[in-house]
Structures are given as C-alpha cells and as structure tokens.
Design an enzyme around this catalytic site. Structure first.
Site, mmCIF file in Angstrom:
data_model
loop_
_atom_site.group_PDB
_atom_site.id
_atom_site.type_symbol
_atom_site.label_atom_id
_atom_site.label_comp_id
_atom_site.label_asym_id
_atom_site.label_seq_id
_atom_site.Cartn_x
_atom_site.Cartn_y
_atom_site.Cartn_z
ATOM 1 N N GLU A 159 0.780 -1.199 -0.115
ATOM 2 C CA GLU A 159 -0.050 0.212 0.034
ATOM 3 C C GLU A 159 1.028 1.100 -0.023
ATOM 4 O OE1 GLU A 159 -2.917 0.099 3.040
ATOM 5 O OE2 GLU A 159 -3.099 -2.225 2.839
ATOM 6 N N SER A 163 -3.504 1.583 5.587
ATOM 7 C CA SER A 163 -4.824 2.362 6.012
ATOM 8 C C SER A 163 -4.854 2.588 7.517
ATOM 9 C CB SER A 163 -5.847 1.382 5.210
ATOM 10 O OG SER A 163 -5.600 0.049 5.934
ATOM 11 N N ASP A 188 -1.285 -0.259 -3.984
ATOM 12 C CA ASP A 188 -2.779 0.111 -3.409
ATOM 13 C C ASP A 188 -2.409 1.582 -3.257
ATOM 14 O OD1 ASP A 188 -5.210 0.513 -2.514
ATOM 15 O OD2 ASP A 188 -5.347 -1.429 -1.600
ATOM 16 N N HIS A 191 -5.080 5.276 0.280
ATOM 17 C CA HIS A 191 -5.259 6.390 0.796
ATOM 18 C C HIS A 191 -3.903 7.426 0.312
ATOM 19 C CE1 HIS A 191 -7.745 4.453 3.779
ATOM 20 N NE2 HIS A 191 -7.181 3.294 3.536
ATOM 21 N N LYS A 220 -12.605 7.294 -1.059
ATOM 22 C CA LYS A 220 -11.991 7.862 0.119
ATOM 23 C C LYS A 220 -11.679 9.232 -0.623
ATOM 24 C CE LYS A 220 -10.297 3.315 0.919
ATOM 25 N NZ LYS A 220 -11.400 2.876 1.693
HETATM 26 C C1 LIG Z 1 -5.828 -0.033 1.628
HETATM 27 C C2 LIG Z 1 -7.187 -0.385 0.957
HETATM 28 N N1 LIG Z 1 -7.367 -0.984 -0.065
HETATM 29 C C3 LIG Z 1 -8.536 -1.247 -0.521
HETATM 30 C C4 LIG Z 1 -9.765 -0.926 0.108
HETATM 31 C C5 LIG Z 1 -10.972 -1.258 -0.562
HETATM 32 O O1 LIG Z 1 -11.654 -0.161 -1.227
HETATM 33 P P1 LIG Z 1 -13.224 0.170 -1.197
HETATM 34 O O2 LIG Z 1 -13.529 0.688 -0.083
HETATM 35 O O3 LIG Z 1 -13.281 1.008 -2.399
HETATM 36 O O4 LIG Z 1 -13.844 -1.044 -1.422
HETATM 37 C C6 LIG Z 1 -9.685 -0.205 1.313
HETATM 38 C C7 LIG Z 1 -10.851 0.324 2.250
HETATM 39 O O5 LIG Z 1 -10.911 0.238 3.147
HETATM 40 C C8 LIG Z 1 -8.293 0.290 1.689
HETATM 41 O O6 LIG Z 1 -7.922 0.908 2.867
#
Ligand SMILES: Cc1ncc(COP(=O)(O)O)c(C=O)c1O
Length: 370
Positions: A159, A163, A188, A191, A220
């Site tokens: 990521e 998160s 990913d 955030h 987000k």
């Molecule tokens: C790091 C991360 N990836 C993916 C997701 C999933 O995304 P979505 O909320 O659009 O389903 C989240 C959501 O909490 C997240 O924090």
C-alpha cells in the site's frame, strides 16, 4: 445448527463485537480527506447527468451491454490522468483487489506481500493459485530475500499509505527492487490518491510505469466509490478476458463513472483542498498528543495505539460522548495487541477541532502512560 448467538456473545466478552452506528459528531473517522463527498459540483454533475437521460443501471456485465459511454469515457480519462497505457473501472476497491490478485499471478508465480496489507488484497492473494510470501512491514531486506527465493513471475504487493498505520511504503526502493528482479510492483493507492504526489495522483506519481500496477480507489479522497486499476494495456486486456469479479458482475452504475471522472477533475482544479489538508497535517504534527504519532511519517491517518481492546473501546466511547466521531479499531482489522483509535484528518475539520480533541485525549494518554 451452528450457534451464531454464542459466537456473538464471545465477541462481546472480548470487546470485539461490532455494530452499525450512524455518523454523529465531528468527523475524525471518514476517509473523505478532501471533502469531495459533499462537493456541490459533484451534486450538480449527478443531477445534470440524470436529467440528461443517463440510465440508472448498467443493465449487465461490462462484456455484455453493461459497457456504456460513461465507463469508456472514465477509463480513457483516467489513463491520461495517471499517465498510463490503460485503466479499468470496478464498483469498489475491494472488488478491484480481488480481481488483480485473483487473476494476474499464476500457479507458478510468487506474490510477496507486506504484513500489513489490506484485507481485500489478502483475500485476493488467498484466492490465487500462486505461492505467497508475507514479509515484515516495510522491511526492504526481507523483500529482497523473498524476491531472491521466489519462483516464477514475482509480484510485490504494497500500500502506498497503510490504511490503519498511516505510514508509507518506500516506493522508490521497492520499484528499484522490482526492476532488479524483473517483478511487477502492485501499489494500492487507496489512501494516497488525491492526497500525495505533486498533483495529487498518489505517492507513486512520477514512478515509471513499465512494471507498475496501481489501484486508485474512488471512495476515499475522491468522495465517490469504485476502484481504478492502472496498468500496461496487455495487463488490462488480460483482466478484461480473465478477471472473474469483472466478468461475472453487473457493471457499476454509469453515474458512478461520471462522478469519479468529475472528482478526478476536481482534484486537478482545486489543489487548495490538498494544500489545506497538508496544512492541517502540519498543524497536527505540532501538537502534544500527536507528537509521538507522526514518528517518521506524515499522513492524514494517525493511529493512537492503545493495545487493549477494552481500553480502545472505552476511550472511543468517551470521545464520542464529547462530540468526536472516533472509532476503536480492533483485531482482526489490526494485529493482536495493537487495538487503537484511528484518527483521520480531513478538510472537514478545523484546527480548533484538533485543539479540542487534543484537550480531551491528552488526559487519557497521560493516564495510560503513568
Ligand atoms: C488499502 C485499502 N485498499 C482497498 C480498500 C477497499 O476499497 P473500497 O472501500 O473502495 O472497497 C480499502 C478500504 O478500506 C483500503 O483501505
């Protein structure tokens, strides 16, 4: 018969029971970092699109009649916006991660993933036939060891901004490792999108794109919903042909695509939102209780790690009673013994709100430290 009631009672006994609570109080919880969720321009775009005759539902899978001009326009725009060959839109980031990891790594491949990666990536990796290797959080040596020992095509999953911890992956170093070992780096940007990067395109903004796949979730900072996968064209075409969550699901509502496109434009048109958020982050970093939280990272996600689930729940409840919407985050969302408050900064709050929160939180933290 399976006894669900008993299992729920067990969760209650461990302070791990969850229930749905409507938003109330000052928003220190949502991921609406730029305040786009309630932007009048998005409302206007929605009304104009519907009054202009846009259908509500897509009516089918993207490969059937569910592929509309709104989806095509968004993906074309997003590819240009993020400077990539192609983009693919999903109804949610969770679905996009399921598609990426469930589809791209094959049986003979290896996925090397960070210990703190999100549940959606974990589920996708679990569903794939590839070998997987979990590495300690942000430990570059461990990444390199895993890459050396891996077989087949290597995939690194991270990521950009974690998160629940708010710290960032060392993306430049990971990208260099990916190149060295001929691996794909999957980032990913849930955030990071809208928040970081010279023009708000995420922490990965400016990295070369040959062996990079990014996921920009749209619920987000973008304030809408969905997930945009950005990648070389062959990878996107492969997902169109093989990704089960893409193929066997009704396309997102066309309106969702229209609004995500408008939200991306707003990130470009209104850099002052990102600047205001960064100003707030700077302000927060100068405050007593937040001092220790920033450590060597800087993001709108501030974890106050308390350890004990019951303590986290109790403090969250007291803060809620005082008008702050702050929730306790407990395992399995975070590792054992790291229950926490997740304080999230957004342009929806003011410096005064932060000072008020500081005044209320400080006594709890002092009591804990004593
Ligand atoms: C790091 C991360 N990836 C993916 C997701 C999933 O995304 P979505 O909320 O659009 O389903 C989240 C959501 O909490 C997240 O924090």
């Amino acid at each position: 018969m399976k006894n669900f009631r008993q299992q729920l009672d067990d969760l209650k006994g461990k302070d791990r029971y969850r229930s749905l609570n409507l938003p109330s109080g000052i928003d220190f919880t949502s991921n609406d970092y730029l305040g786009l969720r309630a932007h009048p321009e998005l409302r206007r775009a929605a009304i104009a699109a519907l009054e202009g005759g846009l259908d509500i539902g897509a009516g089918g899978s993207r490969l059937l009649r569910g592929h509309t001009e709104s989806h095509a326009a968004l993906e074309e725009f997003a590819a240009r916006y993020f400077g990539v060959e192609a983009a693919l839109f999903f109804a949610s980031g969770f679905q996009a991660n399921a598609a990426i990891f469930g589809t791209l790594p094959g049986r003979d491949d290896t996925v090397i993933f960070d210990a703190l990666i999100h549940a959606s990536a974990r589920d996708g990796i679990q569903a794939s036939n590839a070998t997987h290797a979990r590495v300690p959080h942000n430990d570059l040596d461990a990444y390199e060891d895993a890459l050396k020992n891996a077989k087949g095509q290597r995939w690194i999953a991270v990521e950009s901004v974690y998160s629940m911890d708010g710290d960032r992956a060392p993306l430049k170093e990971l990208y260099a490792l990916a190149q060295k070992y001929d691996a794909y780096l999957i980032v990913d940007e849930a955030h990071g999108t809208g928040v970081f990067g010279d023009s708000g395109k995420g922490v990965s903004e400016g990295l070369p794109h040959e062996n990079l796949i990014t996921l920009h979730t749209c619920g987000k900072a973008l304030g809408v919903a969905g997930g945009l996968v950005c990648a070389p064209r062959d990878i996107i075409n492969y997902m169109v042909n093989r990704a089960r969550p893409f193929i066997y699901s009704t396309a997102p509502m066309p309106l969702q695509a229209v609004l995500v496109k408008r939200a991306l434009e707003l990130v470009q048109e209104e850099p002052q939102r990102r600047q205001a958020l960064h100003k707030l982050m700077h302000y927060a970093s100068s405050m007593d209780f937040l001092d220790g939280l920033f450590g060597d990272h800087f993001s709108p996600i501030l974890p106050v790690i308390l350890g004990d689930d019951g303590v986290a729940v109790d403090i969250a409840k007291s803060l809620q009673q005082k008008g702050f919407d702050i929730r306790a985050i407990r395992p399995p969302t975070v590792p054992e013994n790291t229950a926490r408050l997740r304080i999230s900064l957004s342009v929806n709050i003011t410096e005064q709100n932060l000072r008020d929160l500081n005044a209320h939180l400080l006594p709890y933290l002092r009591k804990k430290a004593a």
